[in-house]
Design a protein around this motif. Sequence first.
Motif, PDB file in Angstrom:
ATOM      1  N   UNK A 176       2.697  27.063  61.944  1.00  0.00           N
ATOM      2  CA  UNK A 176       3.453  25.811  62.027  1.00  0.00           C
ATOM      3  C   UNK A 176       2.565  24.601  61.789  1.00  0.00           C
ATOM      4  N   UNK A 177       2.948  23.776  60.811  1.00  0.00           N
ATOM      5  CA  UNK A 177       2.287  22.488  60.558  1.00  0.00           C
ATOM      6  C   UNK A 177       0.783  22.608  60.353  1.00  0.00           C
ATOM      7  N   UNK A 178       0.334  23.660  59.674  1.00  0.00           N
ATOM      8  CA  UNK A 178      -1.099  23.857  59.482  1.00  0.00           C
ATOM      9  C   UNK A 178      -1.515  23.653  58.030  1.00  0.00           C
ATOM     10  N   UNK A 179      -2.779  23.298  57.854  1.00  0.00           N
ATOM     11  CA  UNK A 179      -3.342  23.124  56.517  1.00  0.00           C
ATOM     12  C   UNK A 179      -3.311  24.448  55.750  1.00  0.00           C
ATOM     13  N   UNK A 180      -3.744  25.525  56.419  1.00  0.00           N
ATOM     14  CA  UNK A 180      -3.842  26.831  55.753  1.00  0.00           C
ATOM     15  C   UNK A 180      -2.484  27.298  55.238  1.00  0.00           C
ATOM     16  N   UNK A 181      -1.452  27.185  56.084  1.00  0.00           N
ATOM     17  CA  UNK A 181      -0.135  27.672  55.674  1.00  0.00           C
ATOM     18  C   UNK A 181       0.449  26.797  54.570  1.00  0.00           C
ATOM     19  N   UNK A 182       0.228  25.486  54.650  1.00  0.00           N
ATOM     20  CA  UNK A 182       0.749  24.591  53.613  1.00  0.00           C
ATOM     21  C   UNK A 182       0.143  24.929  52.255  1.00  0.00           C
ATOM     22  N   UNK A 183      -1.119  25.326  52.238  1.00  0.00           N
ATOM     23  CA  UNK A 183      -1.768  25.727  50.984  1.00  0.00           C
ATOM     24  C   UNK A 183      -1.152  27.034  50.474  1.00  0.00           C
ATOM     25  N   UNK A 184      -1.037  28.021  51.364  1.00  0.00           N
ATOM     26  CA  UNK A 184      -0.476  29.317  50.978  1.00  0.00           C
ATOM     27  C   UNK A 184       0.970  29.174  50.502  1.00  0.00           C
ATOM     28  N   UNK A 185       1.717  28.311  51.166  1.00  0.00           N
ATOM     29  CA  UNK A 185       3.152  28.167  50.874  1.00  0.00           C
ATOM     30  C   UNK A 185       3.436  27.327  49.625  1.00  0.00           C
ATOM     31  N   UNK A 186       2.450  26.585  49.153  1.00  0.00           N
ATOM     32  CA  UNK A 186       2.660  25.716  47.990  1.00  0.00           C
ATOM     33  C   UNK A 186       2.993  26.550  46.757  1.00  0.00           C
ATOM     34  N   UNK A 187       3.684  25.921  45.793  1.00  0.00           N
ATOM     35  CA  UNK A 187       4.134  26.658  44.616  1.00  0.00           C
ATOM     36  C   UNK A 187       3.766  26.006  43.287  1.00  0.00           C
ATOM     37  N   UNK A 188       3.413  24.740  43.301  1.00  0.00           N
ATOM     38  CA  UNK A 188       3.082  24.057  42.050  1.00  0.00           C
ATOM     39  C   UNK A 188       1.629  24.325  41.651  1.00  0.00           C
ATOM     40  N   UNK A 189       1.291  23.913  40.434  1.00  0.00           N
ATOM     41  CA  UNK A 189      -0.054  24.189  39.912  1.00  0.00           C
ATOM     42  C   UNK A 189      -1.136  23.487  40.728  1.00  0.00           C
ATOM     43  N   UNK A 190      -0.869  22.263  41.169  1.00  0.00           N
ATOM     44  CA  UNK A 190      -1.836  21.536  41.989  1.00  0.00           C
ATOM     45  C   UNK A 190      -1.180  21.154  43.316  1.00  0.00           C
ATOM     46  N   UNK A 191      -2.022  20.982  44.330  1.00  0.00           N
ATOM     47  CA  UNK A 191      -1.542  20.664  45.670  1.00  0.00           C
ATOM     48  C   UNK A 191      -2.032  19.264  46.044  1.00  0.00           C
ATOM     49  N   UNK A 192      -1.141  18.317  46.327  1.00  0.00           N
ATOM     50  CA  UNK A 192      -1.588  16.994  46.761  1.00  0.00           C
ATOM     51  C   UNK A 192      -2.039  17.016  48.224  1.00  0.00           C
ATOM     52  N   UNK A 193      -3.266  16.548  48.456  1.00  0.00           N
ATOM     53  CA  UNK A 193      -3.817  16.404  49.803  1.00  0.00           C
ATOM     54  C   UNK A 193      -3.848  14.914  50.146  1.00  0.00           C
TER      55      UNK A 193
END
Length: 476
Positions: A176-193
């Motif tokens: 829940x609400x974690x950096x690691x999961x948000x990265x794993x769950x992302x689907x686009x080519x790049x991830x905005x931080x």
Amino acid sequence: MVGHILRVIFIVLEVLILFNLLIVVHELGHFLAARWRGLFIEGFGVWFGKPIWKKTINGVQYSLGSLPFGGFVKLPQLAPMDMIEGKADMDRAALPKISALDKIIVAVAGPLFSVLLALFFACVVWAVGHPVSESDQTTVIGYVQKDSPAEKAGLLSGDKILEVDGREVRRFSGMSNSVAWAVVRSEERSIPFKIERDGRIMTIAVEPVIAETGGWWRRKSTREVMIEPAVTPLVDEVDKDSPAAKAGIQPGDVIMAVNGKPIFHFRSLMDEIEKHPNDELAVALRRGLQSILLKMHPVLMYDQGVTRPRIGIRWDSGGRLSVSHPNPIQQVYNSVTSTLETIGAVASPKSDVKLQHMSGPVGIGRIYYLLFQSERGWQLALWFSVILNVNLAILNLLPIPVLDGGHIVLAIIESVRRKPVSMKILEGIQTTCAALIIVFIFYVSWYDIVDWVTKTATGKSPVKTPPAKTQSTPSR
């Protein structure tokens, strides 16, 4: 040696008791609801396989199986479950019909009891607390790996991450609400931080990578940007006669900076040593309320089969731990959202999270075993049981025949048609779905076993939850 064997046996027993408790309470919900609604109960069993004990009381056969996991309630009026529970001993057609409402109540009772058990465990965790690592309380980057996607994009140690892929984050690891999961769950080519650096808010796009797994038999890796959370660089041990020992570094000291560079993670010190293998190092540390500056030269030391420049420090790699007393409702809510997030990720065709990334009985038992190994094992196991009970409830409510959600859907169809689904059709559907579920359990268990063997061989643990006392890392 004998003491170690006895401890392993004791831990295994703890795992079996707690894991089976979760299943039996779920089945007890079905049993009590069936009693209440007047259904015929053929049997109530704890464990599967050939019974090693059985007794009939008031028309119900109670049994203890030979395979130590799970449980079941035989309810022939609900749906045929011969493939899982064994062939019924009576003619189902001769039993009185039950209403669709009765079927729904009995089906819902299992997940309801799982949620109630989760709430009970959550109340216990609220009272006694559970250990929490620094990574569960920070979103500050402690270390950016060399040549990683994060380094190439410009993320730096000390950056505070506010959002990942448009999702607010409040901790580094977990679901829940974690950096690691948000990265794993992302689907686009790049991830905005979205980060905060020196008081300025900025957004940096990072293109994640997926590491090679090295064989079809292993779980495929998921997205990563190769950053680690900020943890207190806490000295656990100091090697005798090492540069660190001669300079005066002591266990319990916190390394604050090296050569004037702030340290957010113990690996930063390792990098600094390797950059300056022959130079004097100025190590700033904190000891209690004191700030101390010590100087030393690295020396070549034998470490994990390689000779490297080191100063002779072993780290408590988990950093400082604290005890959290989370609100029970919040615990259950977080468990619900994380379970739904996982289901959504598996269902999404663009996601890297697949069915193979789920765990079966082997993986769950392995996690429990690792949790029980720590000094605060029961607290961690109870905390994990909150998540697992909610997971069990939600997955059982999926509209799949054999599962509780499937029974509910069939009962709704029956109420709309005003007659039950044909028993012959129902038997075929139930048998097919039961076979698929058994295949799925073997499928994920294969990967669980491979992970177990691989992690054991490499000395790495797949569990991300913090033990009460982490193992020291090799000498630095």
